[in-house]
Design an enzyme around this catalytic site. Structure first.
Site, PDB file in Angstrom:
ATOM      1  N   HIS A 390       0.844  -1.200   0.000  1.00 24.38           N
ATOM      2  CA  HIS A 390       0.000   0.000   0.000  1.00 24.38           C
ATOM      3  C   HIS A 390       0.876   1.246   0.000  1.00 24.38           C
ATOM      4  O   HIS A 390       1.912   1.280   0.650  1.00 24.38           O
ATOM      5  CB  HIS A 390      -0.906   0.030   1.240  1.00 24.38           C
ATOM      6  CG  HIS A 390      -1.787  -1.164   1.365  1.00 24.38           C
ATOM      7  ND1 HIS A 390      -2.029  -1.793   2.570  1.00 24.38           N
ATOM      8  CD2 HIS A 390      -2.483  -1.867   0.432  1.00 24.38           C
ATOM      9  CE1 HIS A 390      -2.837  -2.816   2.385  1.00 24.38           C
ATOM     10  NE2 HIS A 390      -3.123  -2.886   1.087  1.00 24.38           N
ATOM     11  N   HIS A 402      -3.431 -11.544  -1.305  1.00 27.80           N
ATOM     12  CA  HIS A 402      -3.497 -10.865  -2.598  1.00 27.80           C
ATOM     13  C   HIS A 402      -2.951 -11.759  -3.719  1.00 27.80           C
ATOM     14  O   HIS A 402      -2.039 -11.391  -4.440  1.00 27.80           O
ATOM     15  CB  HIS A 402      -2.707  -9.552  -2.549  1.00 27.80           C
ATOM     16  CG  HIS A 402      -3.295  -8.551  -1.618  1.00 27.80           C
ATOM     17  ND1 HIS A 402      -2.929  -8.466  -0.304  1.00 27.80           N
ATOM     18  CD2 HIS A 402      -4.246  -7.601  -1.814  1.00 27.80           C
ATOM     19  CE1 HIS A 402      -3.608  -7.492   0.276  1.00 27.80           C
ATOM     20  NE2 HIS A 402      -4.413  -6.953  -0.610  1.00 27.80           N
TER      21      HIS A 402
END
Length: 437
Positions: A390, A402
């Site tokens: 992020h 992810h």
């Protein structure tokens, strides 16, 4: 004599009655046949699939002057679009060019596509395009999320070395395909409204709005903004904000990163995992932390995938508590989410799609031009720079959570097919967009 005359009179009267009854029967039969014919014509013209598509797309796909989405917004020219579909069909061996041409030549420019033959042909062409995309995905070099192989890195570099071209025809066919396969439109099913409430619903109608709060499409251009650290130093903020509609995810932090990620937001998502980090807002201290860290700088719609009405009620109460008049929570339609998930399983997305991939599909249906930022599931950029998961917290990419290798393959393919532009470089160095009609 009198008897004979009476019998003659009776015979004429009988014949008159017979003729009258015969005429009536013929008239009634003709009327009945006409009525049945009209009913059959009506049923044929309101074929369920065709009605769904045409209620949303009352246009001639070969006429750029049509009034409804998507042709007007995409500017698809009649001759080019017809030729493109013919070539697509011919290349994939589904129909000969002459067959396709004979069907499309019969479509008058002043009419919408309502015939089953034209509708079916366009659907075949759309499927043919999807097959081409799937073939390209399968030919990509192998890689793992987080670590791209040298071959894959070279492959991606070759894609972004070329100027990007927006392909009007591919975008239009994909939109038609999406509507046809899911038997609905994104705008009608993106959020839950009171029309979706069932009689015995136990939610109490919490989060169900009277009408759809999304602005009616088409949107000229959209930014779909992920949270990858690839955005750091990208200077994409102004490019993102220049678009008509901006989509973000999980109430991502904006303040302090405006130069790279912009500040404009029309809709942001809120996954249940975010609420769990704040104890599902069950006590006052968690609600304060949530409002200060997640809500203060946000605006627009907050689309949540949560099905827990208690959690949704607490979010709404927290928004009211901070008197945030620019923020409105809406319930996502997880039935529509499931439809798209089922569809993409046919094309290689074996895991449950991410909310980012779901909204990207929605954007492709709602927007004429789609730009994707902040989506890069690798530890390093093409230039070798370290990329955090992020941009706002520096967390390392979690490969178990992810695992998006199927999605990135499709996104790269969509980029090559001109449906969307994937931004992974410094926006000041990006090539100008070209349109391929």
């Amino acid at each position: 004599m009198i008897n004979n005359m009476w019998l003659l009179y009776q015979g004429k009267w009988t014949r008159t009655i017979f003729v009258t009854m015969t005429v009536r029967r013929i008239f009634l039969s003709t009327w009945l046949v006409c009525l049945i014919s009209l009913i059959l014509l009506w049923v044929a013209s309101t074929n369920p699939l065709n009605a769904i598509v045409m209620s949303y797309r009352k246009f001639d796909p070969f006429n750029a002057s049509s009034s409804r989405l998507p042709v007007k917004s995409l500017g698809a020219p009649s001759k080019t679009n017809r030729t493109y579909i013919n070539n697509t069909l011919e290349t994939n061996g589904n129909l000969s060019n002459s067959t396709a041409q004979s069907v499309f030549m019969n479509a008058q420019h002043s009419q919408a596509v309502t015939s089953a033959s034209s509708d079916t042909l366009i659907h075949i062409a759309a499927k043919a395009m999807m097959k081409k995309m799937n073939d390209l995905v399968r030919k990509m070099p192998d890689f793992e999320v987080g670590n791209g192989t040298d071959n894959f890195t070279a492959y991606v570099s070759s894609i972004f070395a070329k100027p990007w071209k927006r392909d009007v025809n591919n975008t239009w066919l994909f939109r038609f395909f999406l509507t046809k396969e899911t038997r609905t439109t994104v705008y009608d099913e993106l959020m839950l409204t009171q029309k979706h409430l069932k009689k015995n619903d136990k939610s109490g109608g919490i989060g169900y709005h009277k009408t759809n709060l999304f602005p009616k499409p088409p949107y000229k251009s959209c930014s779909v903004v992920g949270s990858s650290g690839i955005l750091l130093g990208s200077q994409c903020g102004r490019v993102i904000d220049d678009k008509d509609f901006v989509i973000r995810f999980n109430l991502a932090q904006i303040k302090g990163f405006e130069e790279d990620v912009g500040y404009k937001t029309n809709v942001t998502t809120l996954n249940p995992s975010i609420l769990r980090r704040y104890g599902r807002l069950q006590n006052a201290s968690d609600r304060v932390k949530f409002s200060q860290s997640k809500l203060v700088e946000q605006e627009g719609l907050v689309w949540t995938s949560s099905r827990n009405s208690d959690d949704i009620r607490r979010v709404i109460d927290t928004i009211k508590l901070v008197n945030h008049s620019k923020l409105t929570l809406v319930r996502g339609n997880m039935g529509h989410f499931k439809k798209l998930n089922t569809l993409w399983k046919k094309y290689g997305v074996n895991r449950v799609q991410t909310s980012g991939f779901y909204f990207l599909n929605c954007a492709l249906d709602l927007c004429s031009e789609v730009h994707l930022f902040g989506y890069w599931p690798f530890h390093t950029s093409l230039e070798g720079r370290t990329v955090p998961a992020h941009y706002y917290d520096g967390v390392t990419l979690n490969q178990k959570i992810h695992k998006t290798s199927d999605e990135i393959r499709l996104l790269l393919t969509m980029h090559q097919f001109g449906m969307l532009k994937l931004h992974i470089n410094d926006c000041s160095k990006d090539n100008r967009t070209k349109i391929m009609a």
